[in-house]
Design a protein around this motif. Structure first.
Motif: not given
Length: 277
Positions: A22-38
């Motif tokens: 699952v660690i491979a999905l952490l950078p991807v999820t962080w980018v999705a949050w970049a504008d404050g929401t997913i």
């Protein structure tokens, strides 16, 4: 990073050996949050990656649910990059550029124009690329090559010029006034008037301001009446937020439910607890 360091690094994120992919999905999820929401499109891509590219299991899905519910911190992403490199996950993710490419796909999916990556996402992807020791300009050339709505020349103008800050990416937690030491009896430990107390998790500890809790924190007005529970299930220990207004923060990350391994600091309002295995 040796095996013990790797195990501790994973556990600091609530991840065990069986769910480490699952660690491979952490950078991807962080980018999705970049504008404050997913956005729904971003969530859909991440869940598709979780199904098609990695093996999560129950523990991994719990970890991913936390990241989709609350924005991970930049520090967590940098930790994840080190773990990814140590794990050499090229069998599942072709290479580090592959992770960056997934970040780009997520960022593009929620843009106002098909294929355009907005400023906060651009900054976040470059951070991921740098953390993974991937040449960021090479990664960005991959992004530019796939833009479909405007010419490469027009999109290149001013591409790297924006100064961007991302306040949504950081959990701002008050500094702990008193912190229980790592060593001591197993269970949940806390300090009351500079004296340590603790409660064994057998099988559950209910925590909050209400009198019906096992651990009542009447001194802290930032703690909800029923704030969270710590419970033992199948030989493992988990902390679960009960919808507390100010949330439950473990090792700097706000969580809905998270596995505890031992030594974690838990912040509830202005009160810091420590879980000891």
């Amino acid at each position: 990073m040796n095996d013990n360091e790797l195990r501790r690094a994973l556990q600091s994120l609530g991840i065990d050996e069986s769910s480490r992919e699952v660690i491979a999905l952490l950078p991807v999820t962080w980018v999705a949050w970049a504008d404050g929401t997913i956005h729904p499109e971003e969530r859909s891509i991440i869940l598709d990656l979780a199904t098609s590219r990695v093996h999560l299991g129950d523990e991994g899905r719990r970890v991913l649910d936390n990241w989709l519910s609350f924005a991970p911190t930049r520090q967590r992403v940098e930790s994840a990059a080190g773990i990814l490199i140590a794990l050499s996950m090229k069998a599942k993710m072709r290479d580090d550029n592959d992770v960056v490419d997934f970040c780009r796909r997520v960022a593009e999916s929620a843009g106002p124009l098909l294929g355009k990556v907005e400023s906060p996402e651009r900054e976040a992807i470059e951070t991921v690329a740098q953390s993974l020791a991937v040449e960021p300009h090479v990664a960005w050339e991959k992004v530019r090559a796939r833009l479909v709505v405007e010419s490469a020349a027009s999109m290149a103008d001013g591409w790297f010029d924006d100064e961007v800050t991302n306040p949504h990416l950081v959990v701002h937690a008050p500094a702990a006034k008193t912190v229980p030491p790592v060593a001591g009896p197993p269970g949940v430990a806390w300090m009351a008037e500079e004296v340590e107390d603790h409660r064994e998790v057998d099988p559950i500890v209910r925590i909050g301001r209400g009198r019906d809790n096992d651990l009542q924190l009447t001194h802290d007005g930032e703690v909800s009446r029923h704030h969270c529970i710590v419970e033992r299930r199948d030989g493992k220990v988990y902390i679960k937020d009960l919808g507390a207004l100010n949330g439950t923060v473990v090792e700097g990350d706000r969580v809905a439910e998270r596995r505890l391994f031992g030594g974690e600091l838990i912040l509830l309002g202005e009160t810091t607890l420590r879980f000891r295995a």
